[in-house]
Design an enzyme around this catalytic site. Structure first.
Site, mmCIF file in Angstrom:
data_model
loop_
_atom_site.group_PDB
_atom_site.id
_atom_site.type_symbol
_atom_site.label_atom_id
_atom_site.label_comp_id
_atom_site.label_asym_id
_atom_site.label_seq_id
_atom_site.Cartn_x
_atom_site.Cartn_y
_atom_site.Cartn_z
ATOM 1 N N ILE A 299 11.429 -16.064 -43.591
ATOM 2 C CA ILE A 299 10.241 -15.496 -42.938
ATOM 3 C C ILE A 299 9.044 -15.510 -43.893
ATOM 4 O O ILE A 299 7.941 -15.913 -43.516
ATOM 5 C CB ILE A 299 10.536 -14.055 -42.447
ATOM 6 C CG1 ILE A 299 11.701 -14.058 -41.430
ATOM 7 C CG2 ILE A 299 9.296 -13.405 -41.842
ATOM 8 C CD1 ILE A 299 11.474 -14.828 -40.154
ATOM 9 N N SER B 226 12.229 -7.781 -34.443
ATOM 10 C CA SER B 226 13.026 -8.986 -34.727
ATOM 11 C C SER B 226 12.685 -10.124 -33.770
ATOM 12 O O SER B 226 11.958 -9.951 -32.787
ATOM 13 C CB SER B 226 14.508 -8.649 -34.585
ATOM 14 O OG SER B 226 14.797 -8.516 -33.195
ATOM 15 N N CYS B 227 13.277 -11.272 -34.035
ATOM 16 C CA CYS B 227 13.048 -12.463 -33.200
ATOM 17 C C CYS B 227 13.475 -12.222 -31.751
ATOM 18 O O CYS B 227 12.718 -12.504 -30.813
ATOM 19 C CB CYS B 227 13.801 -13.650 -33.790
ATOM 20 S SG CYS B 227 15.482 -13.264 -34.318
ATOM 21 N N ASN B 228 14.670 -11.673 -31.540
ATOM 22 C CA ASN B 228 15.139 -11.452 -30.167
ATOM 23 C C ASN B 228 14.267 -10.434 -29.442
ATOM 24 O O ASN B 228 13.909 -10.619 -28.277
ATOM 25 C CB ASN B 228 16.601 -10.979 -30.177
ATOM 26 C CG ASN B 228 17.564 -12.137 -30.346
ATOM 27 O OD1 ASN B 228 17.495 -13.115 -29.599
ATOM 28 N ND2 ASN B 228 18.450 -12.045 -31.320
ATOM 29 N N HIS C 157 19.643 -4.198 -28.853
ATOM 30 C CA HIS C 157 18.370 -4.889 -28.584
ATOM 31 C C HIS C 157 17.543 -4.182 -27.504
ATOM 32 O O HIS C 157 16.311 -4.174 -27.572
ATOM 33 C CB HIS C 157 18.637 -6.344 -28.185
ATOM 34 C CG HIS C 157 19.393 -7.101 -29.236
ATOM 35 N ND1 HIS C 157 20.774 -7.153 -29.257
ATOM 36 C CD2 HIS C 157 18.970 -7.791 -30.321
ATOM 37 C CE1 HIS C 157 21.167 -7.868 -30.301
ATOM 38 N NE2 HIS C 157 20.103 -8.265 -30.968
ATOM 39 N N ARG D 264 22.313 -17.264 -32.475
ATOM 40 C CA ARG D 264 22.719 -18.228 -33.505
ATOM 41 C C ARG D 264 23.467 -17.465 -34.613
ATOM 42 O O ARG D 264 23.162 -16.298 -34.888
ATOM 43 C CB ARG D 264 21.518 -18.999 -34.061
ATOM 44 C CG ARG D 264 20.459 -18.145 -34.791
ATOM 45 C CD ARG D 264 20.766 -18.012 -36.254
ATOM 46 N NE ARG D 264 19.789 -17.237 -36.992
ATOM 47 C CZ ARG D 264 19.892 -15.934 -37.254
ATOM 48 N NH1 ARG D 264 20.914 -15.229 -36.775
ATOM 49 N NH2 ARG D 264 18.981 -15.323 -37.979
ATOM 50 N N HIS E 209 18.266 -19.000 -30.660
ATOM 51 C CA HIS E 209 18.981 -18.090 -29.752
ATOM 52 C C HIS E 209 18.699 -18.556 -28.314
ATOM 53 O O HIS E 209 17.672 -19.176 -28.049
ATOM 54 C CB HIS E 209 18.435 -16.662 -29.843
ATOM 55 C CG HIS E 209 18.480 -16.037 -31.206
ATOM 56 N ND1 HIS E 209 19.643 -15.802 -31.897
ATOM 57 C CD2 HIS E 209 17.489 -15.541 -31.985
ATOM 58 C CE1 HIS E 209 19.365 -15.195 -33.042
ATOM 59 N NE2 HIS E 209 18.061 -15.038 -33.126
ATOM 60 N N GLN F 278 14.481 -18.449 -33.992
ATOM 61 C CA GLN F 278 14.549 -17.212 -34.780
ATOM 62 C C GLN F 278 13.741 -17.262 -36.064
ATOM 63 O O GLN F 278 13.204 -16.249 -36.513
ATOM 64 C CB GLN F 278 16.024 -16.873 -35.093
ATOM 65 C CG GLN F 278 16.682 -17.684 -36.213
ATOM 66 C CD GLN F 278 17.140 -19.071 -35.775
ATOM 67 O OE1 GLN F 278 17.057 -19.409 -34.598
ATOM 68 N NE2 GLN F 278 17.647 -19.862 -36.708
ATOM 69 N N GLY G 136 14.545 -6.514 -39.579
ATOM 70 C CA GLY G 136 15.803 -6.072 -40.183
ATOM 71 C C GLY G 136 15.742 -4.615 -40.607
ATOM 72 O O GLY G 136 16.779 -4.004 -40.896
HETATM 73 P P1 NAD Z 1 15.866 -14.415 -46.541
HETATM 74 O O1 NAD Z 1 17.150 -14.012 -47.151
HETATM 75 O O2 NAD Z 1 15.714 -15.813 -46.010
HETATM 76 O O3 NAD Z 1 14.686 -14.196 -47.588
HETATM 77 C C1 NAD Z 1 14.570 -13.029 -48.334
HETATM 78 C C2 NAD Z 1 13.789 -13.311 -49.604
HETATM 79 O O4 NAD Z 1 13.584 -12.080 -50.309
HETATM 80 C C3 NAD Z 1 14.475 -14.250 -50.572
HETATM 81 O O5 NAD Z 1 13.507 -15.140 -51.091
HETATM 82 C C4 NAD Z 1 14.987 -13.335 -51.682
HETATM 83 O O6 NAD Z 1 15.025 -13.998 -52.935
HETATM 84 C C5 NAD Z 1 13.930 -12.278 -51.690
HETATM 85 N N1 NAD Z 1 14.351 -10.972 -52.223
HETATM 86 C C6 NAD Z 1 15.558 -10.413 -52.214
HETATM 87 N N2 NAD Z 1 15.517 -9.181 -52.760
HETATM 88 C C7 NAD Z 1 14.236 -8.969 -53.114
HETATM 89 C C8 NAD Z 1 13.538 -7.890 -53.735
HETATM 90 N N3 NAD Z 1 14.173 -6.763 -54.089
HETATM 91 N N4 NAD Z 1 12.214 -8.027 -53.954
HETATM 92 C C9 NAD Z 1 11.558 -9.151 -53.605
HETATM 93 N N5 NAD Z 1 12.162 -10.210 -53.007
HETATM 94 C C10 NAD Z 1 13.484 -10.109 -52.772
HETATM 95 O O7 NAD Z 1 15.565 -13.343 -45.386
HETATM 96 P P2 NAD Z 1 14.781 -13.595 -44.027
HETATM 97 O O8 NAD Z 1 15.677 -14.258 -43.046
HETATM 98 O O9 NAD Z 1 13.457 -14.200 -44.323
HETATM 99 O O10 NAD Z 1 14.610 -12.093 -43.509
HETATM 100 C C11 NAD Z 1 13.565 -11.238 -43.967
HETATM 101 C C12 NAD Z 1 13.353 -10.161 -42.928
HETATM 102 O O11 NAD Z 1 12.937 -10.768 -41.700
HETATM 103 C C13 NAD Z 1 14.602 -9.322 -42.597
HETATM 104 O O12 NAD Z 1 14.186 -8.016 -42.266
HETATM 105 C C14 NAD Z 1 15.128 -10.016 -41.352
HETATM 106 O O13 NAD Z 1 15.942 -9.174 -40.557
HETATM 107 C C15 NAD Z 1 13.828 -10.373 -40.654
HETATM 108 N N6 NAD Z 1 13.918 -11.481 -39.687
HETATM 109 C C16 NAD Z 1 14.649 -12.591 -39.976
HETATM 110 C C17 NAD Z 1 14.736 -13.605 -39.028
HETATM 111 C C18 NAD Z 1 15.559 -14.840 -39.275
HETATM 112 O O14 NAD Z 1 16.011 -15.446 -38.320
HETATM 113 N N7 NAD Z 1 15.778 -15.260 -40.493
HETATM 114 C C19 NAD Z 1 14.057 -13.502 -37.803
HETATM 115 C C20 NAD Z 1 13.256 -12.382 -37.591
HETATM 116 C C21 NAD Z 1 13.204 -11.358 -38.518
#
Ligand code: NAD
Length: 336
Positions: free
Chosen positions: A12, A138-140, A193, A167, A219, A300, A109
């Protein structure tokens, strides 16, 4: 120019950074990561100042990656931070943002309570104006809110039932599964959800069920609506078709699966094959015994990105009108 920091540069975070960069009223002052990997190197190549947490500075130095400072230094440069760290870490980061005196956006999240306000641009932009903390759902939930809000305004929603076929993992994720199973997730019904939609649209009567399957692309939602006044199929299509973040796709064009939507996004030239819109199959929109049914696919990794941009604009009061912000974000990102 509003100065935006991005904490967490993964799926993200890297997309939020590029979307901020594309706007003419905000700029990226830095991105923060904890792992000195290829994404960190590419962030620097893309022109972003890279920061990390104090205990990881040595790791970056050893990997030969130049950092601009610690997260605290980055927050000192920013008006607002978008926290894109993994689930649960955003809540732990909140006191750091309060101490630095920066506004903060959290992702889906995190729990609603982390900000006390959950956001979707089309549904509640005006309620985000000037806020210090906001959670982009979230995405959903984003995909559900977009269509439920439009159809509720047009026809009055009595009840929504949604089956979410989720997914298993994002494409780059090798740690999650399943690889050969269908998981009722959660087994206990209904799923979370529906209540999450109600953090934005509290008056909507909604029940959601979810399963997880071995795919990484998108999804798929199977939706059923009961209305106060049953519309015709064409009325439903007319409402959805003119909305700015909804795209109709067609099996007649050969788009018969989430795989073909992603292939379309690749051919269309979308960055990282992102599909920021809800993709609704036109042929699936049906009325049966007075109830509406249709299929929509949700990418997503990217659907929440334009919502983050609108949240920044609302919280920093760059624009008071939600529709204008949505149009501006869409134009800059290339959302038709
Ligand atoms: P990700 O694991 O792809 O990326 C997280 C990043 O944060 C990584 O670069 C990691 O190195 C970094 N990180 C970890 N701990 C850290 C810290 N303490 N300080 C700074 N950086 C740190 O995660 P994501 O999928 O991008 O998800 C991020 C948020 O977005 C979550 O809340 C998730 O639920 C939400 N989200 C994700 C999606 C998806 O499909 N991936 C969709 C919608 C929302």
């Amino acid at each position: 120019m509003v100065k935006v920091a991005i904490n967490g540069y993964g799926t993200i975070g890297k997309r939020v950074a590029d979307a901020v960069k594309a706007q003419d009223d905000m700029e990226v002052v830095g991105v923060a990561k904890t792992r000195p990997n290829f994404e960190a190197k590419l962030a620097i190549e893309r022109g972003y100042d890279l920061y990390t947490i104090p205990e990881k500075c040595d790791d970056f130095e050893r990997a030969g990656i130049n950092i601009a400072g610690t997260i605290h230094d980055m927050l000192g440069e920013a008006d607002i931070v978008v926290d894109c760290t993994p689930e649960g870490i955003g809540a732990k980061n909140k006191p750091m943002y309060e101490e630095a005196g920066v506004k903060a956006i959290f992702e889906g999240g995190e729990k609603h309570e982390v900000a006390g306000f959950s956001f979707n641009a089309a549904c509640n932009y005006d309620k985000a104006l000037g806020r210090d903390f906001t959670r982009v759902v979230s995405c959903n939930t984003t995909g559900l809110c977009r269509v439920i809000h439009l159809l509720d305004k047009a026809f009055g929603v009595k009840k929504v039932r949604a089956l979410l076929i989720r997914r298993a993992a994002d494409p780059g994720d090798i740690k999650k599964g399943p690889i050969n199973a269908i998981i009722p997730d959660p087994v206990k019904l209904p799923s979370h959800h529906g209540p999450d939609v109600q953090t934005i649209l509290p008056h909507i009567n909604i029940t959601t069920l979810a399963i997880k399957i071995p795919t990484t692309l998108m999804h798929l939602h199977v939706l059923n609506f009961v209305f106060d006044k049953t519309p015709e199929v064409d009325d439903v299509k007319a409402v959805l078709e003119k909305a700015p973040r909804i795209r109709f796709v067609s099996a007649a064009d050969g788009i018969t699966s989430t795989a073909s939507i992603i292939e379309f996004a690749r051919d269309f030239g979308r960055p990282r094959y992102d599909m920021w819109e809800n993709c609704i199959w036109g042929e699936s929109v049906s009325i049966d015994e007075g109830e509406l049914y249709f299929f929509q696919a949700i990418h997503q990794e990217s659907i929440v990105i334009p919502e983050n941009i609108d949240a920044i604009r609302a919280m920093t009061e760059l624009e008071e009108n939600g529709q204008k912000s949505i149009a501006k974000t869409n134009k800059a990102m290339g959302i038709a």
